[in-house]
Scaffold this motif. Structure first.
Motif, short mmCIF file in Angstrom:
data_model
loop_
_atom_site.label_atom_id
_atom_site.label_comp_id
_atom_site.label_asym_id
_atom_site.label_seq_id
_atom_site.Cartn_x
_atom_site.Cartn_y
_atom_site.Cartn_z
N ALA A 44 -23.44 -65.00 74.64
CA ALA A 44 -22.52 -65.88 73.90
C ALA A 44 -21.19 -65.20 73.65
O ALA A 44 -20.12 -65.77 73.89
N ALA A 45 -21.24 -63.95 73.17
CA ALA A 45 -20.01 -63.23 72.87
C ALA A 45 -19.21 -62.95 74.15
O ALA A 45 -17.98 -63.05 74.16
N ALA A 46 -19.93 -62.61 75.23
CA ALA A 46 -19.24 -62.31 76.48
C ALA A 46 -18.57 -63.56 77.05
O ALA A 46 -17.47 -63.49 77.60
N LYS A 47 -19.24 -64.71 76.92
CA LYS A 47 -18.60 -65.96 77.38
C LYS A 47 -17.30 -66.22 76.62
O LYS A 47 -16.30 -66.64 77.21
N ASN A 48 -17.33 -65.92 75.35
CA ASN A 48 -16.16 -66.19 74.50
C ASN A 48 -15.30 -64.94 74.32
O ASN A 48 -14.71 -64.72 73.27
N HIS A 49 -15.20 -64.13 75.40
CA HIS A 49 -14.46 -62.87 75.25
C HIS A 49 -12.96 -63.07 75.04
O HIS A 49 -12.25 -62.13 74.70
N ALA A 50 -12.49 -64.30 75.22
CA ALA A 50 -11.09 -64.57 74.86
C ALA A 50 -10.86 -64.33 73.38
O ALA A 50 -9.74 -64.00 72.96
N ARG A 77 -11.45 -56.60 76.09
CA ARG A 77 -12.49 -57.60 75.86
C ARG A 77 -13.09 -58.08 77.18
O ARG A 77 -14.29 -58.30 77.28
N ARG A 78 -12.25 -58.24 78.19
CA ARG A 78 -12.74 -58.68 79.50
C ARG A 78 -13.63 -57.60 80.12
O ARG A 78 -14.68 -57.89 80.71
N ARG A 79 -13.18 -56.34 80.01
CA ARG A 79 -13.99 -55.24 80.55
C ARG A 79 -15.34 -55.16 79.87
O ARG A 79 -16.38 -55.00 80.51
N LEU A 80 -15.35 -55.30 78.55
CA LEU A 80 -16.60 -55.25 77.80
C LEU A 80 -17.50 -56.43 78.14
O LEU A 80 -18.73 -56.30 78.19
N ALA A 81 -16.91 -57.60 78.39
CA ALA A 81 -17.69 -58.78 78.76
C ALA A 81 -18.38 -58.58 80.11
O ALA A 81 -19.55 -58.92 80.29
N GLN A 82 -17.64 -58.01 81.05
CA GLN A 82 -18.24 -57.74 82.36
C GLN A 82 -19.43 -56.80 82.22
O GLN A 82 -20.49 -57.01 82.81
N LYS A 83 -19.25 -55.75 81.45
CA LYS A 83 -20.31 -54.79 81.24
C LYS A 83 -21.51 -55.43 80.55
O LYS A 83 -22.66 -55.14 80.88
N ALA A 84 -21.22 -56.33 79.62
CA ALA A 84 -22.29 -57.01 78.89
C ALA A 84 -23.14 -57.86 79.82
O ALA A 84 -24.38 -57.83 79.76
N TYR A 85 -22.51 -58.64 80.68
CA TYR A 85 -23.27 -59.47 81.60
C TYR A 85 -24.05 -58.62 82.60
O TYR A 85 -25.19 -58.95 82.96
N ALA A 86 -23.45 -57.52 83.04
CA ALA A 86 -24.16 -56.63 83.95
C ALA A 86 -25.37 -56.02 83.26
O ALA A 86 -26.43 -55.86 83.87
N ARG A 87 -25.21 -55.71 81.96
CA ARG A 87 -26.34 -55.12 81.23
C ARG A 87 -27.49 -56.11 81.10
O ARG A 87 -28.65 -55.76 81.35
N THR A 88 -27.18 -57.35 80.72
CA THR A 88 -28.28 -58.32 80.58
C THR A 88 -28.89 -58.65 81.94
O THR A 88 -30.08 -58.92 82.04
N ASP A 145 -36.49 -58.28 74.67
CA ASP A 145 -35.53 -58.79 73.68
C ASP A 145 -35.13 -60.21 74.04
O ASP A 145 -34.90 -60.54 75.20
N VAL A 146 -35.06 -61.08 73.03
CA VAL A 146 -34.66 -62.48 73.21
C VAL A 146 -33.33 -62.75 72.53
O VAL A 146 -32.36 -63.19 73.14
N GLY A 147 -33.29 -62.46 71.23
CA GLY A 147 -32.06 -62.73 70.48
C GLY A 147 -30.89 -61.89 70.92
O GLY A 147 -29.75 -62.36 70.95
N GLY A 148 -31.15 -60.63 71.30
CA GLY A 148 -30.07 -59.75 71.73
C GLY A 148 -29.34 -60.27 72.95
O GLY A 148 -28.11 -60.43 72.93
N PRO A 149 -30.05 -60.55 74.06
CA PRO A 149 -29.35 -61.09 75.23
C PRO A 149 -28.64 -62.41 74.95
O PRO A 149 -27.56 -62.68 75.50
#
Length: 532
Positions: free
Chosen positions: A138-144, A174-185, A129-133
C-alpha cells in the motif's frame, strides 16, 4: 514546499528485526514525528521511553488471533493509501477520523530464516507475514506521498536526508524505496511459494514460478567488462557452498569466480570426506584435475599432475579441512580461489601471504544427493529443472561385455563417472588409481572429446617425463552413450582398459561388440550426466 518533497510528520513502525529500531525511532521523535507501532515494536519503543501510539488505539480493535490481525484496518490502510492532493481522499480521511501516515517502517516475519532452520510445517506457516506485505504494498503504491522502509540498512541514509531536508524526503528517494519494497515482497512471496511447492506431493511443474533473492554483493562486471553483474543470495535455501561461505581474505570474488567456485565445490562434494581426501581443480567451470588421496596434499599433487598448465589461475576445492601441508603446496602456483569446509590456523596464515588469493570456508559440503533446482534464463523465459542428484554409488551397474572389470577398474570407473557428472558435455574422463589423467570437455562431437582427453593424458605423461601415456591402463567415463563405436575405439587406442557409460544408444550392440573385440570391460549405468 514542492510536491517533490514530502514532510514526515507521522510514522508507523512494525518490525520483526529490531536492529537499530530504538535509535532510529528516537531520531524521528526528536524531529517531532508522531510514532505509531504494533505489538513487540510498541513495547520496545515504550520501554525506551519514547512517546508512541499503539495501532489498536487507531483501529479501535485489539490485536487478535495470536497477532494475525492487527493492521488490516481502514485506519491503517486509509492513512497509507490516501492521495494527499485528492480532495475526495482528504474528505474521506476527515469523515472517518483517519490520520495520514507519511512513513512506513516494516520488516517481515522471518519466514526465510524459519525454513532455512528446518523448522516444522506449522511453524513455517505461522511465520508467513500477512499484514506486513499488505502495508508495504500500500505504501509503495502511494510513494508519491508515502515513504516505505523495509531494510534496516536504509535507516541511516533516511535520517540523514530528513535532517538535511528540514524533515522531508525527496520523490527520488521515495521511488527508490518503493522499488525496493516491491522487490522485497516479491522475493518473500517467492520463498513461500517455492517452499509450498515442495510440500505438494509430486508437484514438479506448478503453473506459476517465482524466484527471488537479496543482494549479497555488487560485482565489478560480469563474464566480460562490458556486462553489469551482481550476486544475489536465494532466501531460505540452505546448501553449503560459495553462496554461504565465509571469505577470510583476498580480493572480492568476480562473476567468473562465483561460477567456477560453485562448480568446483559441487564436484569435490561427490567424494565422501569420511572415506578419503579429495581435491578438484577447476578452470572455466570444467575440472582440469580431480583426485583422491590419503591426504589433501597427495590428492592435490595428483589432481595437479593431470593438467598443470590449465590449473594455473584455477579454483581449488577440497572436501576436508585445509591443512598447512596442502596449503604450502597449493600456493606455489597462482590460484584464484581456495574453497574448503574449514581450515587450520596454520593453513590460514600460509594462505595469508598471498594477499590476492581468496580463501573461502563453507562450513560443510553440499549433499550431492539432495534435491533442488537449477534455473537458467532464456529470452522471454526461464528453464527450470531438478538438480542432477544422481550418484554413481546408487546406480546398479550392468556389465555388458564378455570381460567384467577388475576390482581396481570398478573403483576407477565409479571415480571417473563422479567426475564426468561435472564436466561440460560432451564429456570424456580418463582416470587411474583414483585420479583423472585426461579430460575432454565441451566438444560438439564425442569423438573429439575422446581425442582431446587422450591427448591430455599423453601430454600429462610428457610433463612427468614418462614415455607412456597416462591413458595406458586407465578407465574411461562418458557422460552419455557412445552413438558410434569410434569414441570408444579412440579410448582403446589410447590404452584404456575399461569403460563406464549410460548406454541406451540404437547402436549399443555395435559398441559392445567393439569393446569385446578390443578386450575392454564395459558397464552401463542407465543414468546420463549431460551438463550444458
Amino acid at each position: 514546499m514542492s510536491h517533490d518533497q514530502v514532510r514526515i510528520t507521522r510514522a508507523l513502525l512494525s518490525v520483526s528485526d529490531k536492529t537499530g529500531l530504538v535509535d532510529f525511532a528516537r531520531a524521528l521523535s526528536e524531529r517531532g514525528v508522531d510514532l505509531v507501532s504494533t505489538g513487540g515494536t510498541h513495547r520496545a519503543l515504550s520501554e525506551a521511553g519514547l512517546p508512541v501510539t499503539e495501532v489498536a488505539d487507531l483501529t479501535g480493535f485489539p490485536e487478535m488471533m495470536d497477532g494475525r490481525v492487527k493492521t488490516l484496518h481502514p485506519a491503517v490502510h486509509g492513512g497509507l493509501l490516501a492521495v494527499r492532493d485528492n480532495p475526495e481522499h482528504q474528505a474521506a480521511l476527515a469523515a472517518h477520523g483517519i490520520g495520514a501516515i507519511d512513513l512506513l517502517v516494516v520488516n517481515l516475519y522471518p519466514f526465510e530464516a524459519t525454513i532455512a532452520a528446518g523448522r516444522g510445517y506449522d511453524d513455517c506457516i505461522e511465520n508467513i507475514d500477512v499484514g506486513g506485505p499488505a502495508m508495504i504494498r500500500a505504501a509503495a503504491k502511494n510513494h508519491a506521498d508515502v515513504a516505505v522502509v523495509t531494510d534496516v540498512s536504509d535507516y541511516a541514509d533516511l535520517l540523514a536526508e530528513v535532517q538535511a531536508g528540514a524533515g522531508a524526503l525527496s520523490a527520488a528517494t521515495r521511488r527508490r524505496l518503493a522499488q525496493k519494497a516491491y522487490a522485497r515482497t516479491a522475493a518473500y512471496d517467492a520463498a513461500i511459494a517455492n517452499w509450498l511447492a515442495g510440500q505438494v506431493e509430486a508437484q514438479t511443474t506448478p503453473a506459476f514460478r517465482a524466484f527471488g533473492g537479496s543482494l549479497a554483493q555488487g560485482l565489478r562486471y560480469g563474464e566480460n567488462p562490458h556486462q553489469a553483474a551482481s550476486f544475489y543470495r536465494a532466501p531460505g535455501i540452505v546448501r553449503a557452498g560459495v553462496a554461504s561461505a565465509r571469505q577470510l581474505q583476498g580480493k572480492e570474488l568476480s562473476y567468473n569466480n562465483f561460477n567456477d567456485t560453485d562448480a568446483a565445490y559441487e564436484c569435490v562434494a561427490e567424494f565422501d570426506p569420511a572415506r578419503i581426501a579429495a581435491v578438484a581443480i577447476i578452470k572455466h567451470a570444467n575440472p582440469c584435475g580431480v583426485a583422491e588421496g590419503e591426504s589433501l596434499l597427495a590428492a592435490y599433487e595428483r589432481a595437479l599432475a593431470c593438467d598443470p598448465t590449465s590449473a594455473f589461475g584455477g579454483i581449488v576445492a577440497l572436501n576436508r579441512t585445509l591443512d598447512a601441508e596442502a596449503a604450502r603446496k597449493i600456493v606455489e602456483i597462482f590460484t584464484e580461489v581456495i574453497i574448503a569446509p574449514d581450515a587450520t590456523e596454520e593453513a590460514i596464515a600460509i594462505v595469508a601471504a598471498k594477499k590476492n588469493l581468496r580463501l573461502l570456508l563453507a562450513g560443510g559440503l553440499p549433499d550431492p544427493r539432495a534435491p533442488g533446482e537449477t534455473v537458467r534464463s532464456l529470452s522471454g523465459g526461464l528453464l527450470v529443472q531438478g538438480r542432477d542428484n544422481a550418484v554413481v554409488d546408487d546406480m546398479p551397474l550392468s556389465i555388458v561385455t564378455k570381460r567384467a572389470p577388475t576390482e581396481a577398474e570398478s573403483a576407477d570407473l565409479r571415480f571417473a563417472y563422479r567426475v564426468a557428472k561435472h564436466v561440460k558435455s560432451n564429456a570424456i574422463v580418463y582416470a587411474r588409481g583414483g585420479a583423472t589423467v585426461g579430460i575432454g570437455a565441451g566438444q560438439m562431437s564425442r569423438i573429439d572429446s575422446s581425442r582431446i582427453a587422450a591427448w591430455k593424458a599423453a601430454e600429462g605423461a610428457r610433463n612427468l617425463g614418462l614415455a607412456e601415456s597416462l591413458a595406458k591402463g586407465a578407465v574411461v567415463a562418458s557422460d552419455a552413450f557412445f552413438p558410434f563405436a569410434d569414441g570408444l575405439l579412440a579410448a582403446a587406442e589410447a590404452g584404456a582398459t575399461a569403460v563406464i557409460q549410460p548406454g541406451g544408444s540404437m547402436r549399443d550392440a555395435e559398441v559392445i561388440a567393439a569393446a569385446d573385440a578390443a578386450g575392454l570391460a564395459m558397464v552401463f549405468t542407465g543414468h546420463r550426466h549431460f551438463r550444458h
